[in-house]
Design an enzyme around this catalytic site. Structure first.
Site, short mmCIF file in Angstrom:
data_model
loop_
_atom_site.label_atom_id
_atom_site.label_comp_id
_atom_site.label_asym_id
_atom_site.label_seq_id
_atom_site.Cartn_x
_atom_site.Cartn_y
_atom_site.Cartn_z
CG ASP A 185 89.34 63.75 15.85
OD1 ASP A 185 89.39 63.48 17.04
OD2 ASP A 185 90.61 64.39 15.57
CB SER A 186 91.14 66.00 19.28
OG SER A 186 91.77 64.67 19.22
CB CYS B 5 92.63 56.85 17.84
SG CYS B 5 93.47 58.51 17.92
CB THR B 6 88.91 59.23 14.50
OG1 THR B 6 89.17 60.81 15.40
CG2 THR B 6 87.15 58.97 14.96
CG HIS B 7 94.20 61.36 15.05
ND1 HIS B 7 93.41 61.70 15.63
CD2 HIS B 7 94.84 62.36 14.30
CE1 HIS B 7 93.25 62.97 16.03
NE2 HIS B 7 94.35 63.62 14.72
CB CYS C 181 87.19 62.57 18.76
SG CYS C 181 88.28 63.05 20.00
CG ASN C 182 87.37 56.17 18.80
OD1 ASN C 182 86.39 55.68 19.37
ND2 ASN C 182 87.70 56.44 18.35
CB THR C 183 89.82 61.11 23.46
OG1 THR C 183 90.23 59.74 22.51
CG2 THR C 183 89.67 61.21 24.23
CD GLU D 7 96.22 66.43 14.74
OE1 GLU D 7 96.28 68.01 14.95
OE2 GLU D 7 95.24 66.54 14.36
CE1 TYR E 297 90.77 68.40 22.77
CE2 TYR E 297 88.72 67.44 22.40
CZ TYR E 297 89.51 68.30 22.07
OH TYR E 297 88.82 69.84 21.23
N GLY E 298 93.48 62.42 24.29
CA GLY E 298 93.57 61.61 24.75
C GLY E 298 94.33 60.99 26.22
N1 DGL Z 1 91.16 61.36 17.88
C1 DGL Z 1 91.00 61.55 19.06
C2 DGL Z 1 89.56 59.95 18.93
O1 DGL Z 1 89.64 59.33 18.17
C3 DGL Z 1 92.29 61.40 19.45
C4 DGL Z 1 93.48 62.23 19.68
C5 DGL Z 1 93.62 62.77 20.53
O2 DGL Z 1 94.50 62.00 21.63
O3 DGL Z 1 93.78 64.27 20.45
O4 DGL Z 1 89.69 59.35 19.77
#
Ligand code: DGL
Length: 257
Positions: free
Chosen positions: A12-13, A186-188, A75-77, A154, A44-45
């Protein structure tokens, strides 16, 4: 080493993918895991798809060099930017990605709309737009870009006034009348689910794709006869590009939540 005994890689990011890995641990406790969080390059988003693709390729290479037998892009992104290319690059590798869990949200939809909370990039990418097209006739789907939200997680801020205010603003800005469900794309975000559930109506369903992704990973490993046969609890290694004790400590803490 016997292929079955090799670890499973998660990426993941940052620390978000741990919300998926904790589901994998529940259904595959006897596996070894290597988690790589790229917190140094997060978020990453808000990057370009090209940048995220390159970072994801590097992360996958890193995990493969560690000898993993399968990979979850948790990570969805990163999934929306890179999974199609990765499947072409590694056709034999059990590889799963994650996307906003729109299907279950539409299937349990009562009256009201469905909010999809995700990063700006996930919502902009073709993968999500294709998904949205598939379901838009069946429900009122409202994409809700959430720049700045993953940063709280984070930093280990999973509750408190700041998080609550952020979520309240988002929900109030985007909702049109009743909300039937909210998809955490988003996995966060599953880590702030308790705060979110406090500020929405009691009957609003909050959905995330963590368990579904973990099950899909198990299915792919099983298909290739790669599931470990041991009955011992597996080992977990967490690596983060920030290389700071705080982020590693936070990662282990998140796995326990
Ligand atoms: N955890 C990431 C997701 O599922 C994105 C978080 C990021 O912006 O890096 O999309």
């Amino acid at each position: 080493m016997d292929n079955k005994n090799r670890p499973i890689g998660f990426f993941d990011s940052g620390v978000g993918g741990l919300s998926v890995m904790r589901e994998a641990l529940k259904i595959m406790p006897n596996e070894d895991y290597i988690y790589f969080g790229d917190s140094k390059n997060a978020p990453y988003g808000i990057k370009s798809a090209e940048e995220v693709r390159e970072l994801t390729f590097k992360a996958v290479e890193f995990l493969l060099n560690k000898g993993v037998k399968g990979i979850a892009i948790a990570c969805n992104t990163a999934t929306s930017a890179a999974v199609a290319d990765l499947r072409k690059m590694y056709p034999e590798l059990p590889l799963v990605g994650i996307e906003p869990a729109l299907k279950p949200a539409v299937e349990c939809n009562s009256d009201g709309s469905i909010l999809i909370m995700a990063t700006p990039m996930t919502l902009k990418e073709e993968k999500f737009n294709r998904l949205m097209k598939k379901y838009e006739d069946r429900a009122d789907i409202i994409p809700v870009p959430c720049p700045g939200l993953m940063e709280f997680i984070e930093e280990g801020k999973l509750q408190g006034e700041e998080v609550e205010q952020y979520l309240l603003d988002k929900v109030n800005t985007y909702k049109k009348g009743k909300i039937s469900s909210i998809v955490l794309g988003c996995t966060h975000y599953p880590f702030i689910e308790p705060v979110l559930s406090k500020i929405v109506e009691e009957d609003t369903i909050i959905i995330d794709g963590g368990l579904g992704t973990a099950k899909e990973l198990k299915r792919r490993l099983s298909e290739k006869e790669l599931l470990r046969e041991s009955s011992e609890i597996g080992k977990i290694e967490i690596i983060n590009s920030l290389n700071k004790k705080d982020v590693i400590d936070l990662s282990y803490k998140l796995l326990e939540i």
